[in-house]
Design a protein around this motif. Structure first.
Motif, mmCIF file in Angstrom:
data_model
loop_
_atom_site.group_PDB
_atom_site.id
_atom_site.type_symbol
_atom_site.label_atom_id
_atom_site.label_comp_id
_atom_site.label_asym_id
_atom_site.label_seq_id
_atom_site.Cartn_x
_atom_site.Cartn_y
_atom_site.Cartn_z
ATOM 1 N N CYS A 175 0.843 -1.209 0.000
ATOM 2 C CA CYS A 175 0.000 0.000 0.000
ATOM 3 C C CYS A 175 0.872 1.251 0.000
ATOM 4 O O CYS A 175 0.615 2.208 -0.738
ATOM 5 C CB CYS A 175 -0.920 -0.026 1.210
ATOM 6 N N GLY A 176 1.925 1.248 0.822
ATOM 7 C CA GLY A 176 2.837 2.384 0.844
ATOM 8 C C GLY A 176 3.486 2.613 -0.500
ATOM 9 O O GLY A 176 3.629 3.750 -0.965
ATOM 10 N N ALA A 177 3.881 1.520 -1.168
ATOM 11 C CA ALA A 177 4.500 1.642 -2.493
ATOM 12 C C ALA A 177 3.508 2.186 -3.508
ATOM 13 O O ALA A 177 3.859 3.013 -4.354
ATOM 14 C CB ALA A 177 5.040 0.284 -2.943
ATOM 15 N N LEU A 178 2.257 1.736 -3.446
ATOM 16 C CA LEU A 178 1.243 2.239 -4.371
ATOM 17 C C LEU A 178 1.039 3.735 -4.186
ATOM 18 O O LEU A 178 0.946 4.486 -5.170
ATOM 19 C CB LEU A 178 -0.077 1.488 -4.155
ATOM 20 N N LEU A 179 0.969 4.181 -2.935
ATOM 21 C CA LEU A 179 0.774 5.610 -2.670
ATOM 22 C C LEU A 179 1.982 6.430 -3.099
ATOM 23 O O LEU A 179 1.848 7.620 -3.409
ATOM 24 C CB LEU A 179 0.496 5.825 -1.178
ATOM 25 N N ARG A 180 3.168 5.805 -3.118
ATOM 26 C CA ARG A 180 4.364 6.504 -3.615
ATOM 27 C C ARG A 180 4.475 6.403 -5.134
ATOM 28 O O ARG A 180 5.466 6.827 -5.710
ATOM 29 C CB ARG A 180 5.634 5.910 -2.986
ATOM 30 N N ALA A 181 3.459 5.811 -5.763
ATOM 31 C CA ALA A 181 3.435 5.644 -7.220
ATOM 32 C C ALA A 181 4.560 4.745 -7.699
ATOM 33 O O ALA A 181 5.113 4.950 -8.771
ATOM 34 C CB ALA A 181 3.481 7.000 -7.931
ATOM 35 N N ASP A 182 4.889 3.737 -6.894
ATOM 36 C CA ASP A 182 5.924 2.773 -7.261
ATOM 37 C C ASP A 182 5.237 1.432 -7.517
ATOM 38 O O ASP A 182 5.146 0.568 -6.635
ATOM 39 C CB ASP A 182 6.953 2.651 -6.133
ATOM 40 N N ALA A 183 4.751 1.260 -8.758
ATOM 41 C CA ALA A 183 3.939 0.087 -9.088
ATOM 42 C C ALA A 183 4.727 -1.202 -8.989
ATOM 43 O O ALA A 183 4.214 -2.225 -8.513
ATOM 44 C CB ALA A 183 3.354 0.238 -10.485
ATOM 45 N N SER A 184 5.990 -1.192 -9.417
ATOM 46 C CA SER A 184 6.775 -2.427 -9.397
ATOM 47 C C SER A 184 7.021 -2.904 -7.974
ATOM 48 O O SER A 184 6.923 -4.109 -7.684
ATOM 49 C CB SER A 184 8.103 -2.226 -10.128
#
Length: 853
Positions: A561-570
Motif C-alpha cells: 500500500c505504501g508503495a502504491l501511494l508513492r506511485a511505485d507500481a513495481s
C-alpha cells in the motif's frame, strides 16, 4: 663460541613451504597481514586444518615487505638450545653473521636483537606451530623477542591456540595483531574456488549450505570435496571427518577431557553452569576455558562471552560418538538440559531437549506452562514438534493444552485443526474454570470471530496483567478496534502489548504489534510512519523466518500500500506477490478482507504500470467474488476508489456503476462515495453537478475513510476550475491538495491527476524539494496518462471490433443492427477519442487501455 655441539636442524623445518597445485589464494588475508604495523607482532590462531601454514607461506613468497624466514616447531624444540639453533639457522640466510652466535651464551638474546636491529631491510619470521612450545625456556625467548621488538624483525606466530605468553598486555599496547578463526574461515566465493580446484562444481545454494555446515573450515571443505567426488552426500559425520578430528583435535586431550566434550555436545551452546549440570563437574567452567585454548574449536559467544559452543563438525562427531558409546546416557543428558533450561525460563530450548529425551510428560508440562510464551516468541517449529509428540488423549484431558493448540493453529491459518482442538477442550471443560482458562477461551473465540469477518472490538474476559495471555488479549483487542475503524482506541492496547513483547524478548508478538501499529498509522494518514513500522516488522520476519505467516502477509500488504501511494507500481507488485503466495496456502480463513485488499493493490499497480484492462479485471473479479461478510471500511473504500477510477478511465460505465452500488451498501455515509460520484460527473462533463457533490467533502462536513481522499478531491476541484477558466481557483485548489499530500508522503493522486493539474502542481511545489523530486520521478516513470472517456456499452463493443478486418457493414451484421447505427457509434468514438480515422481510433484506444494491444 660454545664447545657444545650444535644440533642439526632439518632443511624442511626452516624452508618456506611450497604451495600445492590448485591452491586457492585469498587476497583479503594477505592484505590483513600486510596492514599490521611494522613494529607489531602478528598471531595467526585457528584450529588444525584452517589453512594457516599455506596462507603464511603465500604471504612470505609474495615478497614486497623484505626478506623472509620460516621455522616449523615441534615438541623437540622445547629444548632451548635446539630451539635457538633452529632460530639461527632460519635467520642466517637473511643475516649471515648469525652463524657465529653462541646459542648457550647468557647474552644470546641481546646479541640477536642487536644484530636484527641493524638489518638493511625488514625480515619476516614465521614460527609455525607455536603451540608446540610448552617449556619455560623457549617460551621465555619468544616473550623476549616480542617485548624487545627488534626494528628489523616482523615476528609472526602461527598456532592452534593461544600460547602461554603475555599476549593481553601486547594487545592493549597495540603491539600484537590477531588473525583468528573468523578471519580464516572460507567465504562462499572462496569455498566455491576451493571446491572447483578439487574438481567439484556445485551451485551457489549448495556452496552456502556446505560453508554453513563446515563453518568455512578449510579441512572440512576439502574432506567434503572428497566425499562429493565419490558421489555421496556430505553429512559432516563422514568417517574421514571423524578420523581427522580424532587425530588432529582430540588426540592431545585426555580421555576425561574428551568425555566432558561428549557430554556437553548434546547442547548447541553451554554456559559453565549448564556444563556443570550435564557433566556433574564442579570445575566445568575452568575446563571449558582450558579446552577453548587447547582445541580452538570450542568458541566463546554471546553477551559477555560467557557462552561456549563447539564447532559444528566437532559437535556432530562428539554427539555421534556419545550415542555409540553410551546410548542410554543420551536421553538422561537431554533431560538434565531440559530441567536446567526450564529453571531459567528458556522454554523453547527446554522443550527441544525434552523431545530429544523422549519424555512426553515433561513436554506436556512445559507446554502447559510456556505454550503462549513460545507462540509469542515465534517458536513455531518447536511447538509443532511438541504437539506431534503428544497424543490426543494427553491434550484432550487438559483444556489449557487444547486451547493453546487452537491458538497455535489459528496463528498458522489452520482453522480446521483449531476447531478440533476447541472440541477437545469442550469435552474436558471443568465446571468452574479458572479466570485464566476463561480468558484463554475468550481469546480463542474472538480470534475465530474476527477471522470469520466480525468487526467487534471488545473481549469480555480479562487476563492477569503482565501475563502472556494478557498481552495476546491486548493485541487482539487492538486488531479488532482497528478493523472496526476505531484506530485511535486501538493504539493504546497495542502499544502495551508491544512493551511486553520487547521486555520479554517475544519477537513474534513484536512483529504482530508493529504490523497493527502500521495499520493505525495508515488510518491516521501518517504513511511515512506506516511504512517505517511495517519495515521494522518485515525485518523481524525476515530475520526469524516469519514472512510465511498471516502476519507476514499483512506486513507485505501494508508495504505494498505504501508503495502504491508513492506511485511505485513495481515495488507494490513485488510485495503483493509475496503476500498472495502466503495467503494461497492458508486453510480457508477469511482474514478480514485480505483477499480483496491483495487483489485491489495488485490490480491498481498493474493498471498504473500500463496493464490497464488486466488491472481492472483483477479488481472487478475480486470484488464480485467477495461474499457478504463484513469488511473493514478502509478496504472497502480503497477497493471502491481504485476500481471506480480504473473503470472510469477505461470508459466502463457499467462497472463504475456496479462499484458505486457495492460501496454504497457498505460505507453509505463515507466521503469516498461523493468522490467517486463526482469523478463520474467530471468525465460526463457535468462540472456543476460534480462541484455540488464535492462541496461537503471539501468543507469537511463528511468524514473520509482514506486519509488521502481530500487530496484527490482538491485535485478534482482544480481540474473542474481549469476547464471553467478559473485559474486562480485552480491554483488555490492545488495548494490545498499539496499540503496534506506532502505531509502524508502521497504521490499517486497527483501522478494520476489530469495532466494540466499536475503541471500546475509542479509549478507550485518548491524546486529542489525532496517531494518535488519524487513527484517528478514518479511522473516520468508513469508517463502522461490520457484523459478518461465515458463510453456506452454499445460503443465499447464497436470499439473492440475496430481492430479487426471487418467492414462497418460486416460489424453491423455481427451486432444485428443497421450500418447507420454502427456509423453513429463510430462517429461518437472518434469525437470522444479526439481522432479522425479508424486507425487513429485503434491506436488511441490501445494507448488508453480501452482495448488490449
Amino acid at each position: 663460541m660454545s664447545h657444545k655441539e650444535k644440533p642439526r636442524v632439518p632443511r624442511r623445518k626452516r624452508t618456506v613451504p611450497g604451495l600445492p597445485d590448485g591452491f586457492v589464494s585469498r587476497p583479503r588475508l594477505l592484505t590483513a597481514l600486510d596492514r599490521a604495523a611494522p613494529e607489531a607482532a602478528t598471531m595467526v590462531c585457528a584450529p588444525a586444518g584452517s589453512g594457516k601454514t599455506l596462507v603464511l607461506a603465500e604471504w612470505l613468497r609474495s615478497g614486497g615487505l623484505g626478506s623472509a624466514a620460516w621455522l616449523s616447531l615441534d615438541a623437540a624444540d622445547n629444548d632451548q638450545y635446539r630451539f635457538r639453533s633452529g632460530l639461527l639457522d632460519a635467520l642466517s640466510p637473511a643475516a649471515p653473521g648469525l652463524h657465529d652466535f653462541d646459542a648457550v651464551s647468557p647474552s644470546f638474546l641481546a646479541d640477536l636483537v642487536d644484530a636484527l636491529d641493524t638489518l638493511p631491510e625488514p625480515l619476516r619470521l614465521v614460527l609455525d606451530d607455536a603451540h608446540e612450545l610448552v617449556a619455560t625456556e623457549p617460551l621465555r625467548d619468544v616473550e623476549q623477542l616480542l617485548r624487545l621488538r627488534p626494528r628489523g624483525l616482523r615476528l609472526v606466530l602461527s598456532t592452534r591456540w593461544d600460547p602461554p605468553l603475555p599476549l593481553a598486555r601486547l594487545r592493549l599496547s597495540g603491539r600484537l595483531a590477531d588473525l583468528r578463526s573468523d578471519h580464516l574461515r572460507f567465504r562462499p566465493d572462496e569455498a566455491a574456488a576451493l571446491l572447483a580446484s578439487e574438481g567439484v562444481t556445485i551451485g551457489p545454494e549448495q556452496v552456502d549450505r556446505l560453508v554453513t555446515r563446515t563453518e568455512g573450515w578449510a579441512s572440512g571443505l576439502r574432506l567434503a570435496a572428497e566425499t562429493l567426488k565419490s558421489g555421496a552426500e556430505f553429512t559432516g559425520t563422514d568417517p574421514t571427518v571423524s578420523a581427522y578430528l580424532v587425530d588432529e583435535v582430540l588426540a592431545p586431550l585426555s580421555e576425561e577431557e574428551r568425555q566432558f566434550l561428549r557430554e556437553i555436545s548434546v547442547c548447541e551452546s553451554v554456559s559453565a553452569s549448564l556444563a556443570t549440570a550435564l557433566s556433574g563437574r564442579a570445575d566445568a567452567g575452568e575446563l571449558l576455558a582450558h579446552l577453548e585454548h587447547r582445541t580452538a574449536m570450542l568458541f566463546r559467544t554471546g553477551a559477555g562471552r560467557r557462552i561456549y559452543r563447539l564447532h559444528t563438525l566437532l559437535r556432530a562427531h562428539l554427539l555421534t560418538d556419545l550415542m555409540l558409546r553410551t546410548p542410554r546416557r543420551v536421553p538422561a543428558l537431554h533431560r538434565r538440559a531440559a530441567e536446567w533450561l526450564r529453571a531459567r525460563h528458556q522454554a523453547g530450548d527446554a522443550v527441544s531437549h525434552a523431545l530429544e529425551a523422549g519424555d512426553a510428560a515433561l513436554v506436556a508440562d512445559l507446554l502447559r506452562r510456556h505454550a503462549l510464551d513460545l507462540l509469542l516468541a515465534g517458536e513455531h517449529d518447536v511447538l509443532r514438534r511438541a504437539r506431534a509428540a503428544l497424543s490426543d488423549d494427553v491434550v484432550g484431558d487438559d483444556p489449557w493444552l487444547a486451547l493453546t493448540g487452537a491458538l497455535e493453529h489459528l496463528d498458522a491459518a489452520r482453522p480446521g485443526a483449531a476447531r478440533a482442538q476447541v472440541t477437545l477442550a469442550e469435552r474436558a471443560w471443568p465446571r468452574e474454570p479458572s479466570p485464566e482458562l476463561h480468558a484463554l477461551r475468550g481469546l480463542v473465540d474472538s480470534r475465530f470471530a474476527h477471522a470469520a469477518g466480525s468487526l467487534e472490538g471488545d473481549i469480555d474476559a480479562v487476563a492477569e496483567q503482565g501475563s502472556a495471555l494478557n498481552a495476546m488479549t491486548l493485541l487482539e483487542t487492538g486488531q479488532a478496534l482497528l478493523a472496526s475503524a476505531r484506530a485511535v482506541e486501538a493504539h493504546r492496547p497495542v502499544e502495551s502489548a508491544l512493551a511486553f513483547a520487547r521486555a520479554h524478548g517475544h519477537g513474534h508478538l513484536e512483529q504482530q504489534c508493529l504490523t497493527v501499529l502500521a495499520g493505525v498509522a495508515a488510518a491516521a494518514g501518517d504513511f511515512r510512519a506506516m511504512t517505517a513500522l511495517a519495515h521494522d516488522a518485515d525485518t523481524l520476519a525476515e530475520t526469524h523466518g516469519w514472512r510465511n505467516t498471516v502476519t507476514g502477509a499483512k506486513t507485505s500488504l501494508i508495504l505494498a500500500c505504501g508503495a502504491l501511494l508513492r506511485a511505485d507500481a513495481s515495488a507494490c507488485l513485488a510485495q503483493v506477490g509475496r503476500a498472495a503466495g502466503v495467503l494461497a496456502t492458508t486453510d480457508g480463513l477469511g482474514h478480514g478482507g485480505l483477499s480483496l485488499l491483495t487483489a485491489t493493490l495488485e490490480g491498481a499497480a498493474r493498471f498504473d504500470g500500463g496493464q490497464r484492462s488486466a488491472g481492472l479485471r483483477r479488481m472487478t473479479d475480486a470484488r464480485v467474488a467477495e461474499g457478504p461478510a463484513p469488511l473493514p471500511d478502509g478496504i472497502v473504500a480503497l477497493a471502491a476508489v481504485c476500481e471506480h477510477d480504473a473503470a472510469t478511465r477505461l470508459g466502463r460505465g457499467e462497472t463504475a456503476r456496479d462499484v458505486l452500488a457495492w460501496a454504497r451498501e457498505r460505507i453509505p455515509s463515507a466521503a469516498e462515495i461523493l468522490l467517486v460520484r463526482a469523478s463520474t460527473q467530471v468525465v460526463l462533463g457535468r462540472d456543476g453537478h460534480a462541484r455540488n457533490l464535492l462541496r461537503p467533502l471539501l468543507d469537511g462536513a463528511v468524514d473520509p475513510v482514506l486519509a488521502w481522499t481530500p487530496v484527490t478531491a482538491w485535485l478534482l476541484e482544480a481540474e473542474i476550475a481549469l476547464r471553467c477558466g478559473e485559474d486562480v481557483r485552480a491554483r488555490r485548489a492545488v495548494a490545498k491538495a499539496l499540503g496534506p499530500a506532502e505531509r502524508q508522503g502521497v504521490l499517486r493522486p497527483l501522478v494520476t491527476a489530469a495532466p494540466e493539474v499536475l503541471d500546475l502542481a509542479l509549478l507550485d511545489v518548491p524546486g529542489g524539494h525532496r517531494f518535488t523530486t519524487d513527484l517528478r520521478r514518479a511522473r516520468a516513470v508513469r508517463g502522461r496518462q490520457p484523459d478518461a472517456v465515458a463510453l456506452t456499452e454499445r460503443e465499447r463493443t464497436v470499439l473492440r471490433l475496430l481492430p479487426t478486418v471487418r467492414s462497418l457493414d460486416e460489424i453491423a451484421g455481427d451486432l444485428m443492427v443497421s450500418p447507420n447505427t454502427v456509423k453513429t457509434h463510430v462517429r461518437a468514438l472518434y469525437r470522444k477519442l479526439g481522432v479522425g480515422s479508424r486507425r487513429e481510433a485503434v491506436r488511441s484506444a490501445v494507448r488508453r487501455g480501452l482495448v488490449d494491444s
